[in-house]
Write an enzyme that holds these catalytic residues in place. Structure first.
Site, mmCIF file in Angstrom:
data_model
loop_
_atom_site.group_PDB
_atom_site.id
_atom_site.type_symbol
_atom_site.label_atom_id
_atom_site.label_comp_id
_atom_site.label_asym_id
_atom_site.label_seq_id
_atom_site.Cartn_x
_atom_site.Cartn_y
_atom_site.Cartn_z
ATOM 1 N N MET A 24 47.881 41.369 45.533
ATOM 2 C CA MET A 24 49.323 41.568 45.752
ATOM 3 C C MET A 24 49.899 40.391 46.520
ATOM 4 S SD MET A 24 49.655 45.560 46.868
ATOM 5 C CE MET A 24 48.308 45.462 48.050
ATOM 6 N N GLN A 97 42.044 35.801 43.575
ATOM 7 C CA GLN A 97 42.655 35.588 42.262
ATOM 8 C C GLN A 97 43.176 34.158 42.184
ATOM 9 O OE1 GLN A 97 46.630 37.230 41.030
ATOM 10 N NE2 GLN A 97 45.349 38.573 39.766
ATOM 11 N N ALA A 181 47.267 37.228 33.297
ATOM 12 C CA ALA A 181 48.160 38.355 33.008
ATOM 13 C C ALA A 181 49.588 37.981 33.355
ATOM 14 C CB ALA A 181 47.716 39.579 33.816
ATOM 15 N N TYR A 184 52.017 34.615 33.060
ATOM 16 C CA TYR A 184 51.812 33.360 33.766
ATOM 17 C C TYR A 184 51.095 32.389 32.824
ATOM 18 C CZ TYR A 184 53.486 35.818 37.877
ATOM 19 O OH TYR A 184 54.279 36.521 38.754
ATOM 20 N N ARG A 232 41.824 38.806 34.736
ATOM 21 C CA ARG A 232 42.842 39.857 34.636
ATOM 22 C C ARG A 232 43.754 39.568 33.447
ATOM 23 N NH1 ARG A 232 47.574 41.988 38.880
ATOM 24 N NH2 ARG A 232 46.729 44.102 38.989
#
Length: 360
Positions: A24, A97, A181, A184, A232
């Site tokens: 997040m 990430q 995902a 992007y 992801r």
């Protein structure tokens, strides 16, 4: 019956439960490097089976939002080392990430005011980014027009991902998740409604549109080992002007099948509207660990685990106000709710000051 709170073996990591803290963006790093508060924030949540740290831009070019901590300078690596040390000392496990936003960016975030980059010459119209306005103040501004990457530049970005993954290992992370995902950069190549290139990296050919992401997966896996690499994706998502296209389901089934050959740590599906049919199809062709995220409750997550459709469930917003989310699930304690105003930016209020549950 398998439960959400049971241990899970993720490659070489033993997770004490199947609850994952989703990545997040919190926009708390005003110098674009993690700080002491970042370390405190993640350590507070170390009882998660796995933490996936927020998207970290792999380069200056990869930035799309202000105050997100990157992973390409020594200052940033020193900051991330404090984070991983704090999480490990608290008994946790943490991936990071790796992020390149592509066309979801603004010239004020780019080196020398250059245009953002993407699969083609394009511009996101309906989604703003957090950058500097005309007066030089931070705020929501329209994304700048992006330019098409050359093949040579595509290869250099793969090298940037490899360098960022190696940096993550040096900073003490247990693994990395490639952000492919949310429309992007990697997804801007996968999406047949965006990527209309006429070379080996685009067009109607599914294999061509998957080439960039698969080459990047392979290069990063070779550098740090496939068991430390995850990815992801967000099939059928309609975010950041990512359009539907005729071969969408076939594209993601092909991608899942290709990823299944690579012995990755996990495949993470960001459920932003994926159909049950496509999800079931991905489960059939992807033989490794499958994770899902997308406004899951404990009850919904438990049903997903029981059904065998997924192995792990990632929670986002509940982790903002509930650092002890696993304990609350385990004991049936109520969940706190954070106001949207504290999601992004600001100081430690709404960041590190949410307490664990106190029994009366």
């Amino acid at each position: 019956m398998t439960t959400l709170l049971e241990p899970y073996q993720l490659a070489d990591l033993t997770l004490p439960n199947r609850v994952v803290m989703a990545p997040m963006t919190r926009s708390r790093s005003q110098n674009h490097a993690p700080n002491e508060s970042t370390a405190t924030y993640y350590a507070q949540r170390a009882s998660a089976g796995l933490i996936i740290a927020e998207g970290a831009p792999i380069s200056l070019q990869g930035r799309g939002y202000l105050w997100t901590p990157g992973i390409y300078t020594q200052e940033q690596l020193d900051g991330w080392r404090k984070v991983t040390d704090a999480v490990h000392q608290a008994g946790g496990r943490i991936f990071v990430q790796l992020w390149h936003t592509g066309r979801m960016s603004h010239v004020t975030l780019q080196e020398n005011g250059q245009a953002p980059v993407s699969s083609v010459d394009t511009q996101v119209v309906n989604w703003p980014v957090f950058a500097y306005d005309e007066a030089g103040n931070p705020g929501q501004v329209p994304a700048s027009p992006a330019r098409r990457l050359s093949v040579e530049e595509i290869h250099r970005i793969t090298e940037d991902f490899v360098r960022a993954a190696s940096n993550a290992m040096a900073a003490g992370f247990d693994g990395i998740e490639l952000h492919s995902a949310g429309a992007y950069l990697l997804d801007q190549f996968i999406n047949g409604g965006i990527n209309t290139r006429d070379d080996e990296y685009g067009g109607e050919s599914i294999q061509n549109r998957l080439r960039f992401v698969l080459e990047t997966v392979d290069a990063v896996s070779q550098a740090i080992g496939s068991k430390r690499v995850a990815i992801r994706i967000s099939p059928e998502a309609r975010i950041h002007d990512g359009p539907a296209y005729p071969s969408e389901r076939e594209t993601f089934l092909t991608l899942a099948e290709e990823l299944s050959k690579r012995s990755l740590a996990y495949l993470h599906i960001n459920d932003m509207g994926v159909s049950s049919e496509l999800l079931a199809g991905i489960r059939r062709v992807y033989r490794g660990t499958l994770m899902i995220a997308g406004e899951y409750t404990q009850e919904k997550a438990q049903k997903a685990i029981e059904s065998g459709v997924v192995d792990l469930v990632a929670f986002g917003r509940p982790y903002i106000a509930n650092p002890d989310l696993v304990e609350r699930f385990r004991n049936g304690w109520p969940l706190a709710v954070a106001e949207h105003a504290v999601f992004y930016g600001g100081d430690d209020r709404g960041y590190t000051d949410f307490p664990p549950y106190i029994q009366s």
